[in-house]
Design an enzyme around this catalytic site. Structure first.
Site, PDB file in Angstrom:
ATOM      1  N   LYS A 260      17.041  22.995  15.641  1.00  0.00           N
ATOM      2  CA  LYS A 260      16.018  22.507  14.211  1.00  0.00           C
ATOM      3  C   LYS A 260      16.183  21.242  14.219  1.00  0.00           C
ATOM      4  O   LYS A 260      17.280  20.113  14.861  1.00  0.00           O
ATOM      5  CB  LYS A 260      16.383  23.461  12.858  1.00  0.00           C
ATOM      6  CG  LYS A 260      16.521  25.190  13.344  1.00  0.00           C
ATOM      7  CD  LYS A 260      16.992  25.729  11.770  1.00  0.00           C
ATOM      8  CE  LYS A 260      16.369  26.986  11.820  1.00  0.00           C
ATOM      9  NZ  LYS A 260      16.942  27.808  10.784  1.00  0.00           N
TER      10      LYS A 260
ATOM     11  N   ASP B 142      21.352  37.056   1.019  1.00  0.00           N
ATOM     12  CA  ASP B 142      22.234  35.928   1.472  1.00  0.00           C
ATOM     13  C   ASP B 142      23.452  35.995   0.157  1.00  0.00           C
ATOM     14  O   ASP B 142      24.061  36.124   0.722  1.00  0.00           O
ATOM     15  CB  ASP B 142      21.686  34.344   0.725  1.00  0.00           C
ATOM     16  CG  ASP B 142      20.256  33.945   2.127  1.00  0.00           C
ATOM     17  OD1 ASP B 142      20.125  35.030   2.807  1.00  0.00           O
ATOM     18  OD2 ASP B 142      20.133  32.779   1.294  1.00  0.00           O
TER      19      ASP B 142
ATOM     20  N   TYR C 137      10.154  21.762   8.933  1.00  0.00           N
ATOM     21  CA  TYR C 137      11.459  21.347   9.725  1.00  0.00           C
ATOM     22  C   TYR C 137      10.698  22.556  11.370  1.00  0.00           C
ATOM     23  O   TYR C 137       9.596  23.038  11.160  1.00  0.00           O
ATOM     24  CB  TYR C 137      12.841  22.502  10.252  1.00  0.00           C
ATOM     25  CG  TYR C 137      12.904  23.860   9.111  1.00  0.00           C
ATOM     26  CD1 TYR C 137      12.932  24.772  10.106  1.00  0.00           C
ATOM     27  CD2 TYR C 137      12.440  24.016   8.067  1.00  0.00           C
ATOM     28  CE1 TYR C 137      12.904  26.720   9.431  1.00  0.00           C
ATOM     29  CE2 TYR C 137      12.597  25.104   7.532  1.00  0.00           C
ATOM     30  CZ  TYR C 137      12.864  26.757   8.673  1.00  0.00           C
ATOM     31  OH  TYR C 137      12.387  27.908   8.041  1.00  0.00           O
TER      32      TYR C 137
ATOM     33  N   HIS D  36      22.159  30.189   7.002  1.00  0.00           N
ATOM     34  CA  HIS D  36      21.676  31.223   8.391  1.00  0.00           C
ATOM     35  C   HIS D  36      21.587  31.090   9.772  1.00  0.00           C
ATOM     36  O   HIS D  36      21.884  29.804  10.244  1.00  0.00           O
ATOM     37  CB  HIS D  36      19.880  31.495   7.914  1.00  0.00           C
ATOM     38  CG  HIS D  36      19.298  31.519   6.550  1.00  0.00           C
ATOM     39  ND1 HIS D  36      18.131  31.056   5.896  1.00  0.00           N
ATOM     40  CD2 HIS D  36      20.290  32.649   5.608  1.00  0.00           C
ATOM     41  CE1 HIS D  36      18.374  31.719   4.703  1.00  0.00           C
ATOM     42  NE2 HIS D  36      19.486  32.801   4.919  1.00  0.00           N
TER      43      HIS D  36
ATOM     44  N   GLN E 139       7.226  25.082  16.817  1.00  0.00           N
ATOM     45  CA  GLN E 139       6.804  25.634  15.499  1.00  0.00           C
ATOM     46  C   GLN E 139       7.642  24.983  14.393  1.00  0.00           C
ATOM     47  O   GLN E 139       8.410  24.129  14.490  1.00  0.00           O
ATOM     48  CB  GLN E 139       7.226  27.128  15.200  1.00  0.00           C
ATOM     49  CG  GLN E 139       6.989  28.073  13.524  1.00  0.00           C
ATOM     50  CD  GLN E 139       7.645  29.412  13.692  1.00  0.00           C
ATOM     51  OE1 GLN E 139       7.642  30.166  14.738  1.00  0.00           O
ATOM     52  NE2 GLN E 139       8.117  29.950  13.070  1.00  0.00           N
TER      53      GLN E 139
ATOM     54  N   ARG F 137       0.906  -1.713   0.083  1.00  0.00           N
ATOM     55  CA  ARG F 137      -0.372   0.149   0.104  1.00  0.00           C
ATOM     56  C   ARG F 137       0.758   1.477  -0.102  1.00  0.00           C
ATOM     57  O   ARG F 137      -0.249   2.475   0.305  1.00  0.00           O
ATOM     58  CB  ARG F 137      -0.968   0.293   1.255  1.00  0.00           C
ATOM     59  CG  ARG F 137      -2.124  -1.346   1.423  1.00  0.00           C
ATOM     60  CD  ARG F 137      -2.680  -1.173   2.514  1.00  0.00           C
ATOM     61  NE  ARG F 137      -1.829  -1.387   3.875  1.00  0.00           N
ATOM     62  CZ  ARG F 137      -1.516  -1.269   5.169  1.00  0.00           C
ATOM     63  NH1 ARG F 137      -2.839  -0.486   5.587  1.00  0.00           N
ATOM     64  NH2 ARG F 137      -0.406  -1.467   6.144  1.00  0.00           N
TER      65      ARG F 137
ATOM     66  N   HIS G   7      22.465  27.552   9.844  1.00  0.00           N
ATOM     67  CA  HIS G   7      21.861  26.352   8.356  1.00  0.00           C
ATOM     68  C   HIS G   7      21.837  26.769   7.028  1.00  0.00           C
ATOM     69  O   HIS G   7      21.438  27.696   6.787  1.00  0.00           O
ATOM     70  CB  HIS G   7      20.740  26.170   9.307  1.00  0.00           C
ATOM     71  CG  HIS G   7      20.129  25.123   8.365  1.00  0.00           C
ATOM     72  ND1 HIS G   7      19.222  25.540   7.888  1.00  0.00           N
ATOM     73  CD2 HIS G   7      20.288  23.808   8.095  1.00  0.00           C
ATOM     74  CE1 HIS G   7      18.437  24.096   7.258  1.00  0.00           C
ATOM     75  NE2 HIS G   7      19.637  23.147   7.095  1.00  0.00           N
TER      76      HIS G   7
END
Length: 181
Positions: free
Chosen positions: A72, A170, A132, A62, A47, A23, A119
């Site tokens: 994270k 960035d 995340y 970041h 979050q 399945r 990260h």
């Protein structure tokens, strides 16, 4: 779940138990009690975030500073990425070192990145959906970043520079040495 510590102190690869049959598949992507017990932590994720990106998109590197620093737990729902973590904790034995891991919808691996890390990731597939968890809220005044092509970090992003899609913001990030040394 299988947990393996990376070469970076406190950063872990998490591989869930996957149950496949005709399945499809089932796996538990997160169980707070088992996660904290297995890693010996007391993390309270507050979050969940999701991002959609196309091939060549590079986001990062970041981080959040001070009281808004974030741990994270990162995984890929669709596609594949190269996920990169950089230890920016000056007191850490792995300060200034980075780790990368390919996260894919097939391997279902996750990476736990503790507070005090930068990260970033690059999308290797045509599209990628990244999900995340964070243990703290985002705060614009506490954000920071390291330029993706920092010469002292020498990160192999697995893609030629002319194929990268990077935000203007960035591209203006400072080097690791300018910020931390």
């Amino acid at each position: 779940m299988k947990v393996t510590e990376t070469k970076l102190n406190g950063c872990f690869i998490i591989e869930p138990r996957i149950f496949n049959d005709k399945r499809g598949y089932f796996f538990e992507s997160y169980n707070q009690s088992e996660f904290n017990k297995t890693l010996g932590l007391n993390i309270q994720f507050i979050q969940d975030n999701e991002s959609y990106s196309t091939k060549g998109v590079l986001r990062g590197l970041h981080y959040q500073k001070g009281e808004f620093a974030q741990a994270k737990l990162v995984r890929v729902v669709k596609g594949s990425i190269l996920d990169v973590a950089v230890d920016i904790r000056k007191e850490s034995p792995t300060f200034g070192k980075h780790f990368s891991l390919e996260l894919t919808e097939e391997n279902k691996k996750q990476i736990f990145i503790p507070k005090g890390f930068a990260h970033g990731f690059i999308v290797l597939s045509d599209i990628a959906i990244l999900s995340y968890k964070c243990d703290n809220v985002y705060n614009k005044e506490s954000e920071g970043g390291i330029i993706y092509n920092d010469p002292s970090l020498n990160i192999d992003w697995h893609m030629p520079h002319d194929k990268l899609i990077i935000s203007k913001k960035d591209l203006k990030l400072a080097t690791f040495k300018k910020q931390f040394l």
